[in-house]
Scaffold this active site. Structure first.
Site, PDB file in Angstrom:
ATOM      1  N   LYS A 168       0.842  -1.203   0.000  1.00 13.09           N
ATOM      2  CA  LYS A 168       0.000   0.000   0.000  1.00 13.09           C
ATOM      3  C   LYS A 168       0.878   1.254   0.000  1.00 13.09           C
ATOM      4  CE  LYS A 168      -0.330  -0.303   5.053  1.00 13.09           C
ATOM      5  NZ  LYS A 168      -1.149  -0.825   6.173  1.00 13.09           N
ATOM      6  N   ARG A 203     -10.077  -0.388  15.072  1.00 15.74           N
ATOM      7  CA  ARG A 203      -9.885   0.368  13.859  1.00 15.74           C
ATOM      8  C   ARG A 203     -10.893  -0.237  12.896  1.00 15.74           C
ATOM      9  NH1 ARG A 203      -3.971   0.913  11.097  1.00 15.74           N
ATOM     10  NH2 ARG A 203      -4.652  -1.045  10.182  1.00 15.74           N
ATOM     11  N   TYR A 258      15.323  30.248  10.112  1.00 17.15           N
ATOM     12  CA  TYR A 258      14.068  30.952  10.364  1.00 17.15           C
ATOM     13  C   TYR A 258      13.763  30.989  11.864  1.00 17.15           C
ATOM     14  CZ  TYR A 258      12.772  30.707   5.395  1.00 17.15           C
ATOM     15  OH  TYR A 258      12.715  30.844   4.037  1.00 17.15           O
ATOM     16  N   MET A 289      12.192  24.495   3.683  1.00 15.60           N
ATOM     17  CA  MET A 289      11.608  23.663   2.622  1.00 15.60           C
ATOM     18  C   MET A 289      12.672  22.907   1.823  1.00 15.60           C
ATOM     19  SD  MET A 289       9.029  24.726  -0.480  1.00 15.60           S
ATOM     20  CE  MET A 289       7.799  25.445   0.573  1.00 15.60           C
TER      21      MET A 289
HETATM   22  C1  LIG Z   1      -0.367  -1.782   6.881  1.00 21.16           C
HETATM   23  C2  LIG Z   1      -0.926  -3.073   7.293  1.00 21.16           C
HETATM   24  C3  LIG Z   1      -0.125  -4.216   7.347  1.00 21.16           C
HETATM   25  C4  LIG Z   1       1.379  -4.162   7.221  1.00 21.16           C
HETATM   26  O1  LIG Z   1       1.905  -3.635   8.414  1.00 21.16           O
HETATM   27  P1  LIG Z   1       3.485  -3.529   8.666  1.00 21.16           P
HETATM   28  O2  LIG Z   1       3.601  -3.101  10.083  1.00 21.16           O
HETATM   29  O3  LIG Z   1       3.996  -2.501   7.708  1.00 21.16           O
HETATM   30  O4  LIG Z   1       4.066  -4.859   8.412  1.00 21.16           O
HETATM   31  C5  LIG Z   1      -0.742  -5.430   7.587  1.00 21.16           C
HETATM   32  N1  LIG Z   1      -2.086  -5.522   7.800  1.00 21.16           N
HETATM   33  C6  LIG Z   1      -2.877  -4.427   7.794  1.00 21.16           C
HETATM   34  C7  LIG Z   1      -4.330  -4.579   8.063  1.00 21.16           C
HETATM   35  C8  LIG Z   1      -2.333  -3.161   7.561  1.00 21.16           C
HETATM   36  O5  LIG Z   1      -3.121  -2.082   7.572  1.00 21.16           O
END
Ligand SMILES: *Cc1c(COP(=O)(O)O)cnc(C)c1O
Length: 377
Positions: A42, A140, A262, A315
């Site tokens: 992802k 979640r 800054y 930046m």
């Molecule tokens: C992002 C995610 C993973 C992978 O998690 P890592 O800690 O990067 O290995 C696995 N399962 C779900 C549901 C996730 O959202």
């Protein structure tokens, strides 16, 4: 890693070692066998480029990929033939028909999503695959214990749906001693008894290091594939995959009382030498790595020696303290390591009050990006 010649005007470089990513996947797959090992790609493979990463991992033997969204699935489809792609965020924004069209598999986390997918199968007069996601304590995404009980009493809700995986996700896998891990394992096992029989998956990068009980049939690492070591004091059998380098533009001397950057947040207490480096928050150096006088912040390495960031990250630039380095060791044009052998990814995250995951997903798109190819022979 071989040093490549810089392109004219190059201010920095992100080097991604696809061979290391392949070896990491193979090491994790060996660690969890006979369970299978998927790859979570992802967010553009955590900022490293989903297409090259998927192409590499598929050649290394990976058959299952997880993305978050339908668009991410669409992006990797051309390089993911004969694999299974799971879409973690489900059927958001009326995407059921698009996801069915793509032939990828949604992760269903609500009874509404199950109904929508059931309707989609009926409308198409076919059967559709799905993953059921149960929440075992993370609060979640996922079916609640009440949803699971209701579903098990009304299994006709799943008519037309082939459940190919039951999954859940751990909250505290980066803290092996946390009691939530065992509690979630128990909650997941009891949910599995009520769900249609299918392979099961609980662990991501950290969970797969918690022991066999957590492996079930499939593990889902993301971060560890890219070299992340999220757990302090425990080593996951993976190697770093990313180096980020930039350049010194200028070296300047400060007198006591001179301020830096800054807001003049840093004030020299003694004579100092500063190197001005061509990397800023637009290149993924978090602004939270800024260091005011008497505060700790982030760091870089020059010639293998750490140099602390002083003053605010701007930046396109940072200033680093090179007072402790030999004159010859730092000059305009010197290479600066932002992430690499000295500046480990997880330490870079800690230096900005965040985690290596966030550092990866914000890597510079302005720097040159170089892939070291994987030779599958
Ligand atoms: C992002 C995610 C993973 C992978 O998690 P890592 O800690 O990067 O290995 C696995 N399962 C779900 C549901 C996730 O959202």
């Amino acid at each position: 890693m071989p040093a490549a010649t810089p392109a004219p005007g190059e201010t920095g470089r992100v080097t991604i070692d696809l061979g290391a990513i392949a070896r990491n996947w193979q090491a994790l797959a060996a660690h969890v066998a006979p369970a299978a090992c998927a790859a979570v790609v992802k967010a553009d493979a955590y900022g490293l480029g989903a297409k090259p990463v998927v192409r590499t991992l598929r050649a290394a033997g990976c058959e299952t990929f997880f993305v978050a969204t339908a668009r991410e699935a669409d992006d990797i489809l051309p390089v993911a033939e004969d694999t299974t792609i799971y879409v973690l965020n489900g059927l958001v924004s009326d995407s059921a028909s698009h996801i069915a069209e793509l032939g990828v598999v949604p992760v269903l986390s609500t009874l509404d999503d199950i109904r929508t997918w059931h309707d989609e199968a009926r409308a198409r007069n076919t059967r559709l695959r799905a993953v059921l996601h149960v929440d075992s304590g993370l609060n979640r995404l996922g079916l609640s214990p009440g949803d699971v009980a209701l579903l098990s009493d009304t299994l006709d809700r799943l008519a037309g749906i082939d459940v190919v995986l039951n999954m859940s996700h751990l909250a505290s896998a980066d803290t092996p001693e946390a009691p939530e891990n065992a509690a979630q394992l128990t909650a997941f096992r009891s949910a599995l008894l009520k769900l249609p029989p299918a392979p099961a998956s609980l662990a991501a990068s950290d969970g797969l290091m918690l022991g066999r009980d957590f492996h079930f049939d499939l593990v889902r690492p993301g971060y560890a594939l890219y070299g992340g070591q999220a757990v302090q004091g425990r080593h996951t059998p993976v190697e770093p995959t990313v180096t980020v380098t930039s350049k010194v533009l200028q070296v300047r001397a400060l007198k006591p009382g001179d301020t830096v950057g800054y807001g003049a947040s840093y004030c020299a207490a003694k004579p100092m030498r500063l190197a001005i480096v061509s990397a800023g928050y637009a290149d993924g150096v978090p602004r939270a790595a800024s260091a005011a006088t008497n505060e700790a912040g982030g760091a870089v390495a020059i010639n293998g020696i750490k140099a602390a960031i002083v003053g605010r990250v701007s930046m396109d630039l940072i200033a680093v303290d090179v007072t402790h380095m030999a004159q010859d060791d730092v000059a305009p044009g010197s290479d600066v390591e932002l992430i690499g052998p000295v500046m480990a990814l997880d330490d870079v995250g800690a230096g900005a009050g965040t985690i290596g995951y966030e550092i990866l997903t914000r890597l510079s798109r302005r720097f040159e990006c170089v892939y070291l190819d994987w030779d599958s022979d």
